[in-house]
Design an enzyme around this catalytic site. Structure first.
Site, mmCIF file in Angstrom:
data_model
loop_
_atom_site.group_PDB
_atom_site.id
_atom_site.type_symbol
_atom_site.label_atom_id
_atom_site.label_comp_id
_atom_site.label_asym_id
_atom_site.label_seq_id
_atom_site.Cartn_x
_atom_site.Cartn_y
_atom_site.Cartn_z
ATOM 1 N N LYS A 91 -6.765 9.814 -11.950
ATOM 2 C CA LYS A 91 -6.948 10.509 -10.563
ATOM 3 C C LYS A 91 -6.877 9.461 -9.265
ATOM 4 C CE LYS A 91 -9.964 13.151 -12.274
ATOM 5 N NZ LYS A 91 -9.134 13.206 -13.490
ATOM 6 N N ASN A 134 -12.070 20.188 -19.448
ATOM 7 C CA ASN A 134 -10.902 19.560 -19.829
ATOM 8 C C ASN A 134 -9.435 20.341 -19.479
ATOM 9 O OD1 ASN A 134 -12.693 17.936 -21.043
ATOM 10 N ND2 ASN A 134 -12.350 18.385 -23.088
ATOM 11 N N LYS A 176 7.030 -12.732 20.556
ATOM 12 C CA LYS A 176 7.065 -12.045 19.222
ATOM 13 C C LYS A 176 7.246 -10.387 19.483
ATOM 14 C CE LYS A 176 7.336 -13.542 15.585
ATOM 15 N NZ LYS A 176 6.193 -14.212 14.872
ATOM 16 N N SER A 225 -17.257 10.930 -11.003
ATOM 17 C CA SER A 225 -15.943 10.935 -10.229
ATOM 18 C C SER A 225 -15.980 11.643 -8.982
ATOM 19 C CB SER A 225 -14.816 11.411 -11.316
ATOM 20 O OG SER A 225 -15.159 12.611 -11.770
ATOM 21 N N THR A 278 27.728 -8.495 0.610
ATOM 22 C CA THR A 278 27.183 -8.627 -0.931
ATOM 23 C C THR A 278 26.585 -10.127 -0.914
ATOM 24 O OG1 THR A 278 29.389 -9.446 -1.505
ATOM 25 C CG2 THR A 278 29.236 -7.023 -1.575
ATOM 26 N N HIS A 279 25.596 -10.246 -1.856
ATOM 27 C CA HIS A 279 24.973 -11.579 -1.737
ATOM 28 C C HIS A 279 24.392 -11.930 -0.379
ATOM 29 C CE1 HIS A 279 27.333 -12.065 -5.799
ATOM 30 N NE2 HIS A 279 28.137 -11.609 -5.007
ATOM 31 N N GLN A 312 -10.169 10.019 -16.814
ATOM 32 C CA GLN A 312 -10.704 10.306 -15.387
ATOM 33 C C GLN A 312 -9.992 9.196 -14.430
ATOM 34 O OE1 GLN A 312 -14.846 11.623 -14.809
ATOM 35 N NE2 GLN A 312 -15.032 9.394 -14.057
ATOM 36 N N GLU A 337 7.485 -4.097 7.221
ATOM 37 C CA GLU A 337 6.866 -5.246 6.199
ATOM 38 C C GLU A 337 5.648 -4.429 5.435
ATOM 39 O OE1 GLU A 337 5.877 -8.950 8.112
ATOM 40 O OE2 GLU A 337 7.084 -8.070 9.916
ATOM 41 N N ASN A 347 7.248 -7.966 16.049
ATOM 42 C CA ASN A 347 7.237 -7.951 14.909
ATOM 43 C C ASN A 347 7.502 -6.345 14.198
ATOM 44 O OD1 ASN A 347 6.623 -10.810 14.973
ATOM 45 N ND2 ASN A 347 4.508 -10.375 14.797
ATOM 46 N N TYR A 374 -8.881 15.233 -25.210
ATOM 47 C CA TYR A 374 -9.631 14.725 -24.182
ATOM 48 C C TYR A 374 -10.293 13.373 -24.272
ATOM 49 C CZ TYR A 374 -11.983 13.923 -19.717
ATOM 50 O OH TYR A 374 -12.519 13.226 -18.491
#
Ligand code: ARG
Length: 456
Positions: free
Chosen positions: A325, A110, A283, A23, A155-156, A322, A290, A285, A317
């Site tokens: 992480k 551990n 454009k 790891s 609303t909506h 592991q 996004e 953007n 453990y």
């Protein structure tokens, strides 16, 4: 490189299995916390006469040297080490010989890893909270400049009632303030040291767990050694809090994207936070917004991954853990990256008050106020509601608005209408009249600004 645990084995670990098991390529991120924990542990070992004062000092000096060399790029991580804990310990032994081998007394990887993640998440949480505060400050700035900017409230996604733009923005400030609270609450529960739980059962050495806990800034120690090394509920809580931050950022992003479209044109994002198209010259953007909306998916995913990793593992453990992480690291990194671009994007965006006002003028968003006008004249709300519905119908059919209809036309629907109706449906006035606590009137906005100011 020989494994530290090689003694029991007659054959080396298969190469593929070794890579699979290792790891270090991701947990190297916790080198600071690992060394910090080890320094506290070495301090405690000598204070409790488990190792000599001299050995402890040698260990601590060498650990500080390793930390400094890593920070300055003078020391590289050894990718053959199994994990960050093994790496630091073997580097220590390389530097100071047998003395370094005494550090792991009364400790296990551990409890070490359970400690490191807590320290790591505590640091990250503080940083994320400060980034959220920067965002709240950006919202505060825009809100203060738009306390009487009339905009349609929706609303909506249909125009509903006129509100002040500040009121809309401050709704997000309230959400982000609660996000800070959620992170702080989780940190409070997490802030107990598992160090000294050892492998799972505690130790025969006369350790002082409270001492290491204090040295490392914990509020106390975990009271059950199995719990100390086995649970990652604090990861779940924090990752859930981070997922909620992303959910809020994502909703906000969605609105920024809509508002900056040609259809709305309520805001214009600064050039530094927008991109162009490789083919369409016109454009501009909203890529940042996004991407924030898109990255929300991975932060949700990490939370789900964490919950799933934990769901079937017996105490104590297991190596499955592991897997915590990468998910944690990714959630923290993603939230930080998003906040770092989102806040200045909000701070620098130009608000098109004229477009907002124009949009508020279409869509009959003062129809509720017109109905309320008749109610004030003594009519039941339902009857007033029906009359106004018919008036709106006439306007739609004839391409008129409530403001352009003549008093004569109004009177054809109801004789209670008088000249003062026009003031009643004035858009700014409509928002100003929402004087209930937490409503959109300027008074309430000022109160909200006062409250929000405490968090920046
Ligand atoms: N790299 C391990 C992890 O992240 C450290 C703990 C290893 N403990 C063990 N008994 N193998 O979980």
């Amino acid at each position: 490189m020989d494994k530290m645990w090689a003694g029991r084995f007659s054959k080396a670990l298969d190469k593929e299995a070794d890579d699979f098991n290792s790891s270090i390529h991701f947990d190297k991120k916790m080198y600071r916390q690992d060394i910090q924990g080890s320094i506290a542990h070495a301090t405690m070992l000598s204070a409790c006469s488990i190792i000599s004062q001299e050995d402890s000092e040698t260990i601590i000096d060498a650990l500080s040297g390793i930390l400094e060399d890593l920070e300055e790029g003078k020391l590289e991580f050894d990718m053959n080490a199994e994990d960050i804990h093994m790496f630091v310990e073997s580097e220590l032994t390389k530097r100071i010989g047998d003395c370094g081998k005494r550090l792991h007394t009364a400790r296990s990887r551990n409890d070490q890893v359970a400690l490191d993640i807590r320290l790591y998440l505590r640091d990250e949480s503080a940083e994320i909270i400060s980034l959220i505060k920067t965002l709240i400050a950006a919202i505060y700035k825009q809100a203060s400049e738009n306390t009487d900017t009339v905009v349609p409230g929706y609303t909506h996604l249909q125009r509903a009632q006129p509100i002040m733009f500040a009121h809309h923005l401050l709704a997000y400030a309230m959400m982000f303030i609660r996000d800070i609270g959620r992170i702080e609450d989780s940190v409070k529960r997490m802030n107990y040291s598992p160090l000294g739980s050892c492998a799972l059962a505690g130790t025969t050495y006369p350790t002082n767990r409270n001492m290491t806990a204090k040295l490392l800034g914990f509020d106390g120690i975990t009271l059950n050694s199995i719990d100390g090394v086995s649970d990652r509920d604090f990861c779940v809580e924090l990752m859930s809090a981070f997922a909620t931050v992303m959910m809020h950022l994502s909703r906000f992003s969605e609105e920024i994207i809509l508002w900056s479209s040609w259809e709305f044109k309520f805001v214009e994002l600064d050039d530094s936070y927008t991109t162009g198209s490789s083919i369409m010259p016109q454009k501009k953007n909203p890529d940042m917004a996004e991407l924030v909306r898109g990255k929300t998916g991975r932060v949700y995913g990490n939370l789900m991954a964490m919950l799933t990793v934990l769901k079937g593992i017996p105490l104590a453990y297991n190596k499955d853990m592991q897997e915590d992480k990468e998910a944690i690291f990714d959630s923290c990194e993603t939230v930080k990256k998003c906040l770092r671009v989102f806040s200045p994007m909000i701070e620098t965006m130009a608000v098109r008050k004229d477009k907002m006002y124009a949009a508020a003028g279409e869509g009959f968003i003062n129809a509720t106020d017109l109905a309320d006008y008749l109610v004030k004249k003594g009519q039941p709300f339902r009857a007033a509601y029906k009359t106004v519905g018919q008036i709106v119908g006439k306007c739609v059919a004839e391409g008129k608005t409530l403001e352009t209809l003549t008093l004569g036309e109004y009177k054809e629907f109801d004789n209670d209408f008088e000249e003062d109706l026009y003031a009643e449906i004035d858009l700014r006035n409509c928002a100003e009249k929402r004087i209930s606590e937490g409503g959109t009137c300027v008074e309430s906005i000022k109160k909200q600004l006062e409250y929000v100011k405490n968090y920046i």
